[in-house]
Design an enzyme around this catalytic site. Structure first.
Site, PDB file in Angstrom:
ATOM      1  CG  ASP A 293     152.743 -10.866  35.408  1.00 34.89           C
ATOM      2  OD1 ASP A 293     152.029 -11.335  34.509  1.00 34.89           O
ATOM      3  OD2 ASP A 293     153.400  -9.814  35.282  1.00 34.89           O
TER       4      ASP A 293
ATOM      5  CG  ASP B 286     155.274 -10.378  29.404  1.00 34.52           C
ATOM      6  OD1 ASP B 286     156.381 -10.575  28.889  1.00 34.52           O
ATOM      7  OD2 ASP B 286     154.236 -10.938  29.023  1.00 34.52           O
TER       8      ASP B 286
ATOM      9  CB  THR C 194     151.567 -15.188  31.916  1.00 33.21           C
ATOM     10  OG1 THR C 194     151.855 -14.201  30.914  1.00 33.21           O
ATOM     11  CG2 THR C 194     151.446 -16.553  31.246  1.00 33.21           C
ATOM     12  CB  SER C 195     147.914 -11.403  30.183  1.00 32.15           C
ATOM     13  OG  SER C 195     147.230 -11.057  31.368  1.00 32.15           O
TER      14      SER C 195
ATOM     15  CE  LYS D  42     147.687 -12.024  35.378  1.00 27.99           C
ATOM     16  NZ  LYS D  42     149.165 -11.922  35.296  1.00 27.99           N
TER      17      LYS D  42
ATOM     18  CG  ASP E 197     154.486  -5.908  35.590  1.00 26.61           C
ATOM     19  OD1 ASP E 197     154.665  -5.051  34.691  1.00 26.61           O
ATOM     20  OD2 ASP E 197     153.754  -6.906  35.440  1.00 26.61           O
TER      21      ASP E 197
END
Length: 220
Positions: A15, A17, A110-111, A142, A167
């Site tokens: 991931d 962020d 990643t989003s 996600k 995270d």
């Protein structure tokens, strides 16, 4: 003596962020403003923001709102976040961690969309992984496991042979749903049952064996 955990894998899925990049300052600025504009309590809204694509966060916070409006707002917020890099920095240990992975199988999952990912990784002075699964490449945000499953497929490994670094609750849930072990990073992670949790990436040492197996030695 600190406890030591050793995990082995064929590939790592990362991931961005909260895991490689600390972008909390930007996220809070943008989402507090959006929450206030929509009559929501900002502190409550921020509890569900992390890890999801924006439209998915909006669907949680405003479940009766048309999805088309969420997608439109998501585009606006992505543009705001991409333009705002004030306070975006690397998570402690991220530069050395990524340097150790340079020749090993890994991907960013990643989003963020591609533009936002490029902006934040550059702001944090981190190298961008060559293989990445960004928001444009998945149909479900996600906590759906689609992104991690795509990342594993891109790298050519079975889900069980991959370890996720995440995270957030949404990201950890997605990694586990994909059938992967999860290293939880940062203050949000430990409450969501990752395989092992660390405060930051200074607690992770990466090595590899002759057959390409990745070994993670995690202390703390």
């Amino acid at each position: 003596m600190p406890a030591t955990t050793v995990l082995t894998a064929r590939a790592l899925l990362l991931d961005m962020d909260g895991t490689l990049v600390n972008s909390d300052a930007v996220v809070e600025r943008v989402w507090r403003r959006w929450a206030e504009e929509h009559g929501l309590v900002p502190d409550e809204a921020l509890k569900v923001v992390h890890g999801r694509q924006g439209y998915a966060t909006m669907a949680v916070l405003l479940p009766e709102r048309p999805v088309e409006q969420n997608y439109a707002d998501n585009r606006t917020l992505l543009a705001q976040e991409t333009a705002d890099i004030d306070g975006v920095v690397a998570i402690p240990g991220a530069p050395a961690f990524l340097a150790a992975l340079a020749a090993l199988p890994h991907a960013l999952v990643t989003s963020a969309d591609e533009a936002l990912a490029q902006a934040r990784m550059a702001a944090a002075a981190l190298p961008m992984p060559g293989i990445r699964v960004t928001a444009e490449l998945v149909g479900a945000s996600k906590p759906d496991p689609e992104g991690f499953l795509k990342g594993a497929a891109e790298l050519g490994f079975a889900p069980a042979d991959c370890i996720v670094f995440e995270d957030s609750e949404a990201g950890i849930t997605a990694g586990r749903a994909a059938g992967m072990r999860v290293v939880g990073v940062g203050p949000r992670a430990g409450a969501h049952a990752p395989t092992v949790a660390v405060a930051d990436l200074t607690q992770v040492r990466v090595s590899s064996s002759a057959d390409g197996t990745v070994q993670l030695t995690i202390t703390g």
